[in-house]
Design a protein around this motif. Structure first.
Motif, PDB file in Angstrom:
ATOM      1  N   ALA A 161      18.322  31.102 -22.694  1.00  0.00           N
ATOM      2  CA  ALA A 161      17.089  30.325 -22.504  1.00  0.00           C
ATOM      3  C   ALA A 161      17.303  28.871 -22.908  1.00  0.00           C
ATOM      4  O   ALA A 161      16.816  27.951 -22.238  1.00  0.00           O
ATOM      5  CB  ALA A 161      15.951  30.942 -23.311  1.00  0.00           C
ATOM      6  N   GLY A 162      18.029  28.648 -23.987  1.00  0.00           N
ATOM      7  CA  GLY A 162      18.352  27.288 -24.397  1.00  0.00           C
ATOM      8  C   GLY A 162      19.227  26.588 -23.386  1.00  0.00           C
ATOM      9  O   GLY A 162      19.055  25.397 -23.116  1.00  0.00           O
ATOM     10  N   TYR A 163      20.178  27.322 -22.784  1.00  0.00           N
ATOM     11  CA  TYR A 163      21.010  26.734 -21.744  1.00  0.00           C
ATOM     12  C   TYR A 163      20.151  26.319 -20.549  1.00  0.00           C
ATOM     13  O   TYR A 163      20.340  25.238 -19.997  1.00  0.00           O
ATOM     14  CB  TYR A 163      22.084  27.727 -21.294  1.00  0.00           C
ATOM     15  N   LEU A 164      19.211  27.166 -20.163  1.00  0.00           N
ATOM     16  CA  LEU A 164      18.323  26.838 -19.049  1.00  0.00           C
ATOM     17  C   LEU A 164      17.481  25.609 -19.371  1.00  0.00           C
ATOM     18  O   LEU A 164      17.312  24.718 -18.533  1.00  0.00           O
ATOM     19  CB  LEU A 164      17.423  28.032 -18.732  1.00  0.00           C
ATOM     20  N   PHE A 205      19.020  39.605 -28.850  1.00  0.00           N
ATOM     21  CA  PHE A 205      18.009  38.545 -28.869  1.00  0.00           C
ATOM     22  C   PHE A 205      18.654  37.163 -28.969  1.00  0.00           C
ATOM     23  O   PHE A 205      18.177  36.205 -28.361  1.00  0.00           O
ATOM     24  CB  PHE A 205      17.024  38.744 -30.022  1.00  0.00           C
ATOM     25  N   ALA A 206      19.732  37.052 -29.723  1.00  0.00           N
ATOM     26  CA  ALA A 206      20.427  35.771 -29.838  1.00  0.00           C
ATOM     27  C   ALA A 206      21.066  35.381 -28.508  1.00  0.00           C
ATOM     28  O   ALA A 206      21.066  34.206 -28.138  1.00  0.00           O
ATOM     29  CB  ALA A 206      21.479  35.845 -30.938  1.00  0.00           C
ATOM     30  N   ALA A 207      21.595  36.351 -27.768  1.00  0.00           N
ATOM     31  CA  ALA A 207      22.172  36.060 -26.458  1.00  0.00           C
ATOM     32  C   ALA A 207      21.088  35.610 -25.478  1.00  0.00           C
ATOM     33  O   ALA A 207      21.302  34.687 -24.683  1.00  0.00           O
ATOM     34  CB  ALA A 207      22.906  37.290 -25.922  1.00  0.00           C
ATOM     35  N   ILE A 208      19.920  36.221 -25.552  1.00  0.00           N
ATOM     36  CA  ILE A 208      18.805  35.813 -24.690  1.00  0.00           C
ATOM     37  C   ILE A 208      18.343  34.411 -25.058  1.00  0.00           C
ATOM     38  O   ILE A 208      18.074  33.576 -24.187  1.00  0.00           O
ATOM     39  CB  ILE A 208      17.658  36.836 -24.782  1.00  0.00           C
ATOM     40  N   ALA A 209      18.267  34.121 -26.355  1.00  0.00           N
ATOM     41  CA  ALA A 209      17.867  32.779 -26.791  1.00  0.00           C
ATOM     42  C   ALA A 209      18.911  31.738 -26.390  1.00  0.00           C
ATOM     43  O   ALA A 209      18.560  30.624 -26.014  1.00  0.00           O
ATOM     44  CB  ALA A 209      17.667  32.761 -28.308  1.00  0.00           C
ATOM     45  N   SER A 228      20.606  29.683 -31.886  1.00  0.00           N
ATOM     46  CA  SER A 228      21.133  30.056 -30.572  1.00  0.00           C
ATOM     47  C   SER A 228      20.466  29.248 -29.465  1.00  0.00           C
ATOM     48  O   SER A 228      21.130  28.813 -28.520  1.00  0.00           O
ATOM     49  CB  SER A 228      20.920  31.545 -30.320  1.00  0.00           C
ATOM     50  N   PHE A 229      19.157  29.050 -29.574  1.00  0.00           N
ATOM     51  CA  PHE A 229      18.452  28.263 -28.564  1.00  0.00           C
ATOM     52  C   PHE A 229      18.951  26.824 -28.546  1.00  0.00           C
ATOM     53  O   PHE A 229      19.218  26.262 -27.486  1.00  0.00           O
ATOM     54  CB  PHE A 229      16.940  28.300 -28.836  1.00  0.00           C
TER      55      PHE A 229
END
Length: 91
Positions: A62-65, A55-59, A8-9
């Motif tokens: 964070a990866g998009y950022l 957690f995958a949505a948060i990752a 996901s990240f």
């Protein structure tokens, strides 16, 4: 679950390099719609699957950022190289 978070990240970083922030809405919806059934098939249970999806949505975000910051950092470095600062000379 660690593999899902890493994937996901990295997917978020790739999306951050190429797309605007509105791409996160359909990708997050697709992520949740795929993680929940897979979690139930692997006998995680509904709450564990929901936790993995969160957690995958948060990752992903964070990866998009990270990918977006890398894109702007590379663009700034490229701009500094194309337009050098004028050098002041002593007269």
């Amino acid at each position: 679950m660690t593999e899902l978070l890493i994937f996901s990240f990295l997917a978020g970083a790739v999306l951050g390099q190429r797309f605007r922030v509105l791409i996160l809405l359909p990708v997050t919806l697709f992520l949740v719609l795929t993680v929940l059934p897979v979690g139930l098939m692997t006998s995680l249970g509904f709450l564990e699957g929901l936790k993995a999806a969160a957690f995958a949505a948060i990752a992903l975000q964070a990866g998009y950022l990270f990918g977006s910051a890398a894109r702007f950092g590379l663009a700034a470095a490229r701009t500094a190289r194309v337009f050098p600062r004028p050098v002041r000379t002593a007269r």
